[in-house]
Write an enzyme that holds these catalytic residues in place. Structure first.
Site, PDB file in Angstrom:
ATOM      1  N   SER A 170      11.814  28.080 -54.481  1.00  0.00           N
ATOM      2  CA  SER A 170      11.370  25.966 -53.346  1.00  0.00           C
ATOM      3  C   SER A 170      12.292  26.458 -52.254  1.00  0.00           C
ATOM      4  O   SER A 170      11.867  25.733 -50.591  1.00  0.00           O
ATOM      5  CB  SER A 170      11.770  25.464 -53.858  1.00  0.00           C
ATOM      6  OG  SER A 170      10.395  25.393 -55.354  1.00  0.00           O
ATOM      7  N   TYR A 173      10.423  29.466 -64.667  1.00  0.00           N
ATOM      8  CA  TYR A 173      11.357  29.217 -63.384  1.00  0.00           C
ATOM      9  C   TYR A 173      11.333  26.829 -63.410  1.00  0.00           C
ATOM     10  O   TYR A 173      10.372  26.621 -63.269  1.00  0.00           O
ATOM     11  CB  TYR A 173      10.416  28.804 -61.941  1.00  0.00           C
ATOM     12  CG  TYR A 173      11.295  28.280 -60.897  1.00  0.00           C
ATOM     13  CD1 TYR A 173      12.460  26.715 -61.444  1.00  0.00           C
ATOM     14  CD2 TYR A 173      10.627  27.992 -59.243  1.00  0.00           C
ATOM     15  CE1 TYR A 173      12.792  26.968 -60.099  1.00  0.00           C
ATOM     16  CE2 TYR A 173      11.414  27.690 -58.284  1.00  0.00           C
ATOM     17  CZ  TYR A 173      12.146  26.375 -58.662  1.00  0.00           C
ATOM     18  OH  TYR A 173      12.955  26.105 -57.645  1.00  0.00           O
ATOM     19  N   LYS A 195      15.115  29.581 -64.830  1.00  0.00           N
ATOM     20  CA  LYS A 195      16.024  29.539 -63.890  1.00  0.00           C
ATOM     21  C   LYS A 195      16.058  28.026 -64.558  1.00  0.00           C
ATOM     22  O   LYS A 195      14.930  27.113 -64.683  1.00  0.00           O
ATOM     23  CB  LYS A 195      15.168  29.804 -62.463  1.00  0.00           C
ATOM     24  CG  LYS A 195      16.187  29.101 -61.712  1.00  0.00           C
ATOM     25  CD  LYS A 195      15.302  29.389 -59.981  1.00  0.00           C
ATOM     26  CE  LYS A 195      15.676  28.836 -58.760  1.00  0.00           C
ATOM     27  NZ  LYS A 195      15.962  27.677 -58.161  1.00  0.00           N
ATOM     28  N   THR A 240      16.180  24.541 -62.965  1.00  0.00           N
ATOM     29  CA  THR A 240      16.778  23.401 -62.080  1.00  0.00           C
ATOM     30  C   THR A 240      16.205  21.568 -63.410  1.00  0.00           C
ATOM     31  O   THR A 240      15.372  21.096 -62.808  1.00  0.00           O
ATOM     32  CB  THR A 240      15.697  23.837 -60.902  1.00  0.00           C
ATOM     33  OG1 THR A 240      15.675  24.651 -60.454  1.00  0.00           O
ATOM     34  CG2 THR A 240      16.563  22.988 -59.535  1.00  0.00           C
ATOM     35  N   GLY A 280      20.034  26.113 -62.212  1.00  0.00           N
ATOM     36  CA  GLY A 280      19.705  25.650 -60.240  1.00  0.00           C
ATOM     37  C   GLY A 280      20.242  24.845 -60.090  1.00  0.00           C
ATOM     38  O   GLY A 280      19.473  24.784 -58.394  1.00  0.00           O
ATOM     39  N   ASP A 296      22.935  23.849 -57.780  1.00  0.00           N
ATOM     40  CA  ASP A 296      24.476  24.083 -57.138  1.00  0.00           C
ATOM     41  C   ASP A 296      25.522  22.830 -57.250  1.00  0.00           C
ATOM     42  O   ASP A 296      26.703  23.320 -57.365  1.00  0.00           O
ATOM     43  CB  ASP A 296      24.593  24.772 -55.575  1.00  0.00           C
ATOM     44  CG  ASP A 296      23.155  24.930 -54.919  1.00  0.00           C
ATOM     45  OD1 ASP A 296      22.642  25.663 -56.129  1.00  0.00           O
ATOM     46  OD2 ASP A 296      23.170  25.192 -53.768  1.00  0.00           O
ATOM     47  N   GLU A 297      25.301  21.897 -57.528  1.00  0.00           N
ATOM     48  CA  GLU A 297      26.215  20.472 -57.316  1.00  0.00           C
ATOM     49  C   GLU A 297      27.015  20.887 -58.630  1.00  0.00           C
ATOM     50  O   GLU A 297      28.288  20.068 -58.681  1.00  0.00           O
ATOM     51  CB  GLU A 297      25.824  19.104 -56.596  1.00  0.00           C
ATOM     52  CG  GLU A 297      24.186  18.866 -57.960  1.00  0.00           C
ATOM     53  CD  GLU A 297      23.546  19.255 -56.931  1.00  0.00           C
ATOM     54  OE1 GLU A 297      22.530  17.909 -57.214  1.00  0.00           O
ATOM     55  OE2 GLU A 297      22.898  20.084 -56.476  1.00  0.00           O
TER      56      GLU A 297
END
Length: 296
Positions: A49, A138, A166, A168, A190, A192-193
């Site tokens: 993405s 994903y 993955k 997310t 997936g 980051d925060e």
């Protein structure tokens, strides 16, 4: 088959840099790979993405895959995202990834037409059967409209040809349940925060957009967590989240490209239309947040 045990740690979801004429900048892409390797990453996720995969032609996706694998040079594994609404195209991209030396392929489920779950699973099995590479599913419900978890994708997740997922999604419960379903499954967070939350719930690593520019910070978060230094890990997570928050407000992908240029001297261009370039005010806000975080 590729050495599956090598995949884990901090894995940047690479942006696709462009030259002024709008073509892919191979030199800039190689420079980003070198930057990330120098910061201790565990691998790369190409053509996802963050790479604007669905704004690239099939030939451009192949060029990106070839460039990243070549630039990585076997130092770390490369996962190539081959997701497409078309099974035939996903298979072509998977075969190309295998031919250029990828360690694994990954695919978002086919989207838009509200495919049935059995159709989505058939799509994944076609990819699995097309190459002698492991598959990383994903799961990105917010973008694909499909939720793949320990219940809906149980038979896929227990398939030995499926290396991992993955994930997310901020559903940390499902992340933990998938790991319990199959302990050897490579679960990659997936978002980051919530990286620290992901590894605390059992993730083997993470794939992230901001790892293009903050890989060393995320490596340190992981190292602190493994070493039992939770306060230090939490402080670093809060620090990067200040940047993530601003990136979300101005546009993550264009924001990362701006910071690659300003902080590291790598000219990555701007995202393709319909993404809009950052305004002068957005650039100022982002650069102020970057400096306040003390990254450099």
């Amino acid at each position: 088959m590729a050495n599956e045990n090598r995949i884990g740690g901090i894995i940047p979801a690479l942006v696709t840099p462009y030259s002024p004429d709008g073509t892919i900048s191979v030199s800039a892409l190689r420079a980003i790979v070198e930057l990330c390797v120098s910061q201790g990453v565990g691998g790369f996720y190409a053509c996802g993405s963050t790479a604007e995969a669905f704004l690239l032609s099939e030939e451009e996706r192949m060029l990106v895959a070839e460039t990243v694998v070549e630039a990585a040079g076997g130092r770390v594994p490369v996962i190539v995202h081959v997701g497409s609404i078309s099974t035939a195209q996903a298979v072509r991209l998977a075969r190309h990834a295998a031919s250029c030396g990828a360690a694994a392929v990954s695919s978002i489920p086919p989207f838009y037409y509200n495919f049935r779950l059995d159709e989505i699973k058939a799509h994944y099995r076609a990819i699995i059967d097309s190459v002698d590479l492991p598959l990383i599913i994903y799961n990105f419900p917010a973008f694909s409209g499909v939720t793949l978890d320990s219940t809906t994708a149980r038979d896929l997740l227990t398939n030995p040809r499926v290396l991992g997922i993955k994930h997310t999604s901020k559903d940390m419960f499902q992340l933990e349940r998938m790991k319990q379903l199959r302990p050897d499954l490579v679960v990659l967070n997936g978002h980051d925060e919530v990286h620290l939350a992901g590894i605390a719930m059992g993730a083997d690593g993470a794939v992230g957009s901001t790892f293009n520019i903050l890989a060393d910070r995320f490596v340190a978060i992981s190292d602190h967590f493994v070493g039992g230094r939770l306060q230090e890990a939490s402080a670093l997570q809060r620090g990067v989240n200040g940047i993530v928050e601003v990136l979300i407000s101005v546009g993550v992908f264009n924001g990362i490209k701006f910071l690659l240029k300003e902080a590291y001297g790598i000219e990555a261009g701007q995202c393709r239309s319909p993404f809009l370039p950052l305004t002068a005010d957005q650039k100022k806000t982002l650069w102020t947040a970057w400096q306040a975080a003390g990254v450099q």
